[in-house]
Every structure is written in C-alpha cells, then in structure tokens.
Design a protein around this motif. Structure first.
Motif, PDB file in Angstrom:
ATOM      1  N   HIS A  92     -12.629  18.290   9.169  1.00 29.06           N
ATOM      2  CA  HIS A  92     -12.509  18.263   7.709  1.00 29.06           C
ATOM      3  C   HIS A  92     -12.450  19.676   7.142  1.00 29.06           C
ATOM      4  N   LYS A  93     -13.341  20.543   7.602  1.00 22.27           N
ATOM      5  CA  LYS A  93     -13.353  21.941   7.140  1.00 22.27           C
ATOM      6  C   LYS A  93     -12.071  22.647   7.533  1.00 22.27           C
ATOM      7  N   GLU A  94     -11.622  22.420   8.758  1.00 21.40           N
ATOM      8  CA  GLU A  94     -10.386  23.039   9.246  1.00 21.40           C
ATOM      9  C   GLU A  94      -9.174  22.582   8.429  1.00 21.40           C
ATOM     10  N   LEU A  95      -9.146  21.300   8.095  1.00 19.74           N
ATOM     11  CA  LEU A  95      -8.058  20.761   7.281  1.00 19.74           C
ATOM     12  C   LEU A  95      -8.010  21.443   5.916  1.00 19.74           C
ATOM     13  N   LEU A  96      -9.167  21.600   5.291  1.00 22.25           N
ATOM     14  CA  LEU A  96      -9.221  22.272   3.992  1.00 22.25           C
ATOM     15  C   LEU A  96      -8.737  23.716   4.104  1.00 22.25           C
ATOM     16  N   GLU A  97      -9.138  24.405   5.158  1.00 17.69           N
ATOM     17  CA  GLU A  97      -8.697  25.786   5.364  1.00 17.69           C
ATOM     18  C   GLU A  97      -7.197  25.844   5.635  1.00 17.69           C
ATOM     19  N   ASP A  98      -6.704  24.957   6.495  1.00 21.48           N
ATOM     20  CA  ASP A  98      -5.277  24.938   6.829  1.00 21.48           C
ATOM     21  C   ASP A  98      -4.402  24.643   5.623  1.00 21.48           C
ATOM     22  N   SER A  99      -4.918  23.850   4.704  1.00 21.61           N
ATOM     23  CA  SER A  99      -4.118  23.481   3.534  1.00 21.61           C
ATOM     24  C   SER A  99      -3.789  24.684   2.657  1.00 21.61           C
ATOM     25  N   LEU A 100      -4.554  25.751   2.803  1.00 16.84           N
ATOM     26  CA  LEU A 100      -4.321  26.961   1.997  1.00 16.84           C
ATOM     27  C   LEU A 100      -3.348  27.927   2.654  1.00 16.84           C
ATOM     28  N   LYS A 101      -2.982  27.659   3.894  1.00 15.06           N
ATOM     29  CA  LYS A 101      -2.073  28.539   4.621  1.00 15.06           C
ATOM     30  C   LYS A 101      -0.616  28.275   4.226  1.00 15.06           C
ATOM     31  N   VAL A 102       0.219  29.260   4.468  1.00 15.82           N
ATOM     32  CA  VAL A 102       1.649  29.105   4.235  1.00 15.82           C
ATOM     33  C   VAL A 102       2.270  28.483   5.475  1.00 15.82           C
ATOM     34  N   LYS A 103       3.059  27.457   5.280  1.00 13.66           N
ATOM     35  CA  LYS A 103       3.732  26.793   6.398  1.00 13.66           C
ATOM     36  C   LYS A 103       5.226  26.801   6.124  1.00 13.66           C
ATOM     37  N   LYS A 104       5.984  27.296   7.084  1.00  9.38           N
ATOM     38  CA  LYS A 104       7.440  27.280   6.968  1.00  9.38           C
ATOM     39  C   LYS A 104       8.002  26.532   8.165  1.00  9.38           C
ATOM     40  N   TYR A 105       8.796  25.512   7.877  1.00  2.89           N
ATOM     41  CA  TYR A 105       9.437  24.737   8.927  1.00  2.89           C
ATOM     42  C   TYR A 105      10.856  25.248   9.128  1.00  2.89           C
TER      43      TYR A 105
ATOM     44  N   MET B 220       0.841  -1.203   0.000  1.00  3.74           N
ATOM     45  CA  MET B 220       0.000   0.000   0.000  1.00  3.74           C
ATOM     46  C   MET B 220       0.874   1.250   0.000  1.00  3.74           C
ATOM     47  N   GLN B 221       0.222   2.370  -0.200  1.00  4.45           N
ATOM     48  CA  GLN B 221       0.898   3.662  -0.153  1.00  4.45           C
ATOM     49  C   GLN B 221       0.230   4.524   0.901  1.00  4.45           C
ATOM     50  N   GLY B 222       0.950   5.543   1.321  1.00  2.80           N
ATOM     51  CA  GLY B 222       0.380   6.522   2.246  1.00  2.80           C
ATOM     52  C   GLY B 222      -0.208   7.649   1.426  1.00  2.80           C
ATOM     53  N   GLY B 223      -1.509   7.605   1.222  1.00  5.73           N
ATOM     54  CA  GLY B 223      -2.176   8.584   0.368  1.00  5.73           C
ATOM     55  C   GLY B 223      -2.595   9.823   1.148  1.00  5.73           C
ATOM     56  N   HIS B 224      -2.280  10.976   0.595  1.00  8.66           N
ATOM     57  CA  HIS B 224      -2.659  12.249   1.211  1.00  8.66           C
ATOM     58  C   HIS B 224      -4.073  12.636   0.766  1.00  8.66           C
ATOM     59  N   TYR B 225      -4.911  13.012   1.716  1.00  9.40           N
ATOM     60  CA  TYR B 225      -6.240  13.526   1.372  1.00  9.40           C
ATOM     61  C   TYR B 225      -6.080  14.877   0.674  1.00  9.40           C
ATOM     62  N   ILE B 226      -5.364  15.798   1.308  1.00 15.08           N
ATOM     63  CA  ILE B 226      -4.971  17.050   0.650  1.00 15.08           C
ATOM     64  C   ILE B 226      -3.626  16.754   0.002  1.00 15.08           C
ATOM     65  N   GLU B 227      -3.497  17.010  -1.271  1.00 10.24           N
ATOM     66  CA  GLU B 227      -2.314  16.596  -2.009  1.00 10.24           C
ATOM     67  C   GLU B 227      -1.013  16.992  -1.315  1.00 10.24           C
ATOM     68  N   ARG B 228      -0.015  16.157  -1.521  1.00 14.16           N
ATOM     69  CA  ARG B 228       1.285  16.266  -0.867  1.00 14.16           C
ATOM     70  C   ARG B 228       1.998  17.580  -1.187  1.00 14.16           C
ATOM     71  N   GLY B 229       1.664  18.202  -2.264  1.00 14.45           N
ATOM     72  CA  GLY B 229       2.316  19.444  -2.667  1.00 14.45           C
ATOM     73  C   GLY B 229       2.033  20.630  -1.753  1.00 14.45           C
ATOM     74  N   ARG B 230       1.022  20.505  -0.913  1.00 12.72           N
ATOM     75  CA  ARG B 230       0.697  21.605   0.013  1.00 12.72           C
ATOM     76  C   ARG B 230       1.441  21.373   1.324  1.00 12.72           C
ATOM     77  N   LEU B 231       2.452  22.182   1.549  1.00 12.53           N
ATOM     78  CA  LEU B 231       3.342  21.992   2.683  1.00 12.53           C
ATOM     79  C   LEU B 231       2.620  22.083   4.029  1.00 12.53           C
ATOM     80  N   ALA B 232       1.578  22.889   4.098  1.00  9.05           N
ATOM     81  CA  ALA B 232       0.871  23.083   5.365  1.00  9.05           C
ATOM     82  C   ALA B 232       0.270  21.782   5.908  1.00  9.05           C
ATOM     83  N   THR B 233      -0.081  20.848   5.025  1.00  9.75           N
ATOM     84  CA  THR B 233      -0.701  19.594   5.460  1.00  9.75           C
ATOM     85  C   THR B 233       0.117  18.363   5.048  1.00  9.75           C
TER      86      THR B 233
END
Length: 158
Positions: free
Chosen positions: A111-124, A56-69
């Motif tokens: 779920h709603k919070e995850l969608l909103e968070d995915s649009l935020k900028v995240k810097k590690y 199996m693979q570890g599938g991202h609900y919000i695509e992997r390209g969004r660093l915030a999630t």
C-alpha cells in the motif's frame, strides 16, 4: 476514371494516449471478469453491493489520472457506479473501506509503495503499449470464455 478511396485507407493510426485509454478500459473489464463468481456476480470493494460484473465498474484506488498506476492491475478493483464516481471523492467511509481492502489484500508495505509509485513519472513506449493491448485482449477473451463456461444454462436453472 478516378479510383475511389475507402475510409480504411485514410484511417490514421491510434495515438499512444488513445491506446493507453484502451488498455485501461480492457484492464478494468478484466478485473471485473476475474472477480466474478460462477454466476457472474461481483462485490463492490467499497460498499459491498453485489451486482453482475457488467453493471460494475473498474474503480482505481489511486485515481486514473496518474499514469504511473493507471495500468497497474493491483490498483483496480470492482466498484459500483456510485462508489466509483462519487464515493471516492465525497465519502470518507467509501475511501476508508477501499483502503482497508487494499491493505488486507496486498499488505501495508505494498500500500505504501503504491502511494509512492503513484507520484512517479511513467512514460510508456508505443511498442510497450501495443504489446500490453494485445495481451489484455487475449486475457479478457480467456476470462470471458472461462466465465461463459461456468454460467448456468437455462436447463440448469430448472
């Protein structure tokens, strides 16, 4: 006589993006290990296929390209290779099944919070990523040891 330099002396430290990718890979492995039953089988959250955790693979609900999630454990769940690679992009049924799973598992508010968070900028920060990598390595090892102790031996199968 000149001293020969070894390759290890020349190795550059890994960049932050490479370390983040390592974290993502380990997190995907951790999620699959945690979802495995005592025999090492995992169910795809999108189509219901059951396979060994290694298949199996570890599938991202919000695509992997969004660093915030990207490195959020609740955003990653076991998926078969087909659903992860093609289904999420091309199949409304696959996406809807994953959405239903997310809402059943975490609730509509999350779920709603995850969608909103995915649009935020995240810097590690680099120390944060290094700490995360060390923690993930430890957690993966613990899950591998736990799963290994639950797996039936050849003697148990007879």
């Amino acid at each position: 006589m000149k001293e020969l330099k070894t390759l290890s002396n020349k190795r550059k430290p890994k960049s932050k993006p490479k370390l983040i990718d390592e974290c993502a890979t380990l997190l995907q492995k951790l999620v699959r290990l945690k979802a495995a039953d005592h025999q090492g089988f995992v169910k795809c959250v999108s189509c219901g296929a059951v396979k060994r955790w290694q298949e199996m693979q570890g599938g991202h609900y919000i695509e992997r390209g969004r660093l915030a999630t990207k490195l959020l454990e609740e955003n990653i769940h076991p998926q078969c290779a087909y659903c992860n690679a093609f289904g999420m992009q091309n199949s409304a049924h696959c996406r809807e099944n994953y959405r239903t799973y997310m809402i059943d598992m975490y609730g509509l508010d999350f779920h709603k919070e995850l969608l909103e968070d995915s649009l935020k900028v995240k810097k590690y920060g680099l120390p944060e990523v290094r700490d995360m990598l060390a923690d993930l390595k430890k957690r993966v090892k613990e899950q591998e040891d736990q799963l290994g102790s639950m797996m039936p031996t050849q003697e148990d199968e007879y």
